[in-house]
Scaffold this active site. Sequence first.
Site, short mmCIF file in Angstrom:
data_model
loop_
_atom_site.label_atom_id
_atom_site.label_comp_id
_atom_site.label_asym_id
_atom_site.label_seq_id
_atom_site.Cartn_x
_atom_site.Cartn_y
_atom_site.Cartn_z
N GLY A 86 0.81 -1.22 0.00
CA GLY A 86 0.00 0.00 0.00
C GLY A 86 0.84 1.26 0.00
O GLY A 86 2.05 1.25 -0.07
N CYS A 87 0.14 2.40 0.08
CA CYS A 87 0.80 3.69 -0.03
C CYS A 87 1.57 4.03 1.23
O CYS A 87 1.23 3.63 2.33
CB CYS A 87 -0.22 4.78 -0.32
SG CYS A 87 -1.54 4.85 0.89
N GLY A 88 2.64 4.80 1.08
CA GLY A 88 3.48 5.12 2.22
C GLY A 88 4.38 3.94 2.49
O GLY A 88 3.95 2.82 2.70
N ILE A 155 -0.20 9.55 5.29
CA ILE A 155 -0.13 9.14 3.89
C ILE A 155 -0.25 7.62 3.77
O ILE A 155 -0.74 7.10 2.77
CB ILE A 155 1.17 9.64 3.22
CG1 ILE A 155 1.13 9.42 1.71
CG2 ILE A 155 2.39 8.99 3.84
CD1 ILE A 155 0.14 10.30 1.00
#
Length: 264
Positions: A86-88, A155
């Site tokens: 996922g993001c971050g 984030i």
Amino acid sequence: MGHKGCPDEYPISLIINGFEIAVFQLTKFDLEDWTCGYLFSEGFITDADDIKAITINDEMGSIHVSLRTDFDADQFFTKKKHYTAGCGRGVTFFSMNDVKNFQKAAAADQTYKLSYLLKKRSEFAQNSRFYLETGGMHGACIVDETGRLTIREDIGRHNAVDKIIGHALRNRLQPSRLMLLTTGRVSYEMLSKAAKFGFPVIGSRTAATKQAVQLARYLNIEVVGYLRGKMAAIYTSAGRVENDLAADSVVERSLEGGELATRH
């Protein structure tokens, strides 16, 4: 319609008792909560009192932690890193076998109606300040027994969950009295973080992975996904969430991700 601002993320080094653990991509809010939550999730501490001091250096992009106990760096650095999905950018050091030793979720102090989860998910969205400003942030939220919401954003969805766990630890909140809501997918490592703290109920606006559902069932944790409007998907049946919605609004999902049946 005007453009939203861009969400921020910064590389921040985590240093424990003088040893650099890793560099994380983080949003610079509630970093004390994140530090406490991350250290707990990874097994560095058992409660907030194990931390002697946290020093955040914005200019150097670092967080220095002094623990009250000795830190065996040699033993730690032999552990394998797992990068989170996922993001971050995230990293975890617990192995997939570690979760087998987690305690099963204790009996919740209360049960919840599915309509209540949807209501709190809506309040969560309406009060996620940085998401509303940027359109690109994840959030995690705890709902206490009075219905009060506490929200943390980042984030990265894992970072947001670590932040809310850290808040709960620092304020000595009892997990059996709390419900966790998240904007992100409930992945295996996300479920592991929540399980280690002891959340008995987890709700998300999106899906849960097959591996997360398997772990949730083993640990007796209630997982509800796709909390949107007047609809939801029930992944587990731990008896903590009562379905009070219309029959065609709720589905039960199999471990393969498909719909098993409409939930009556």
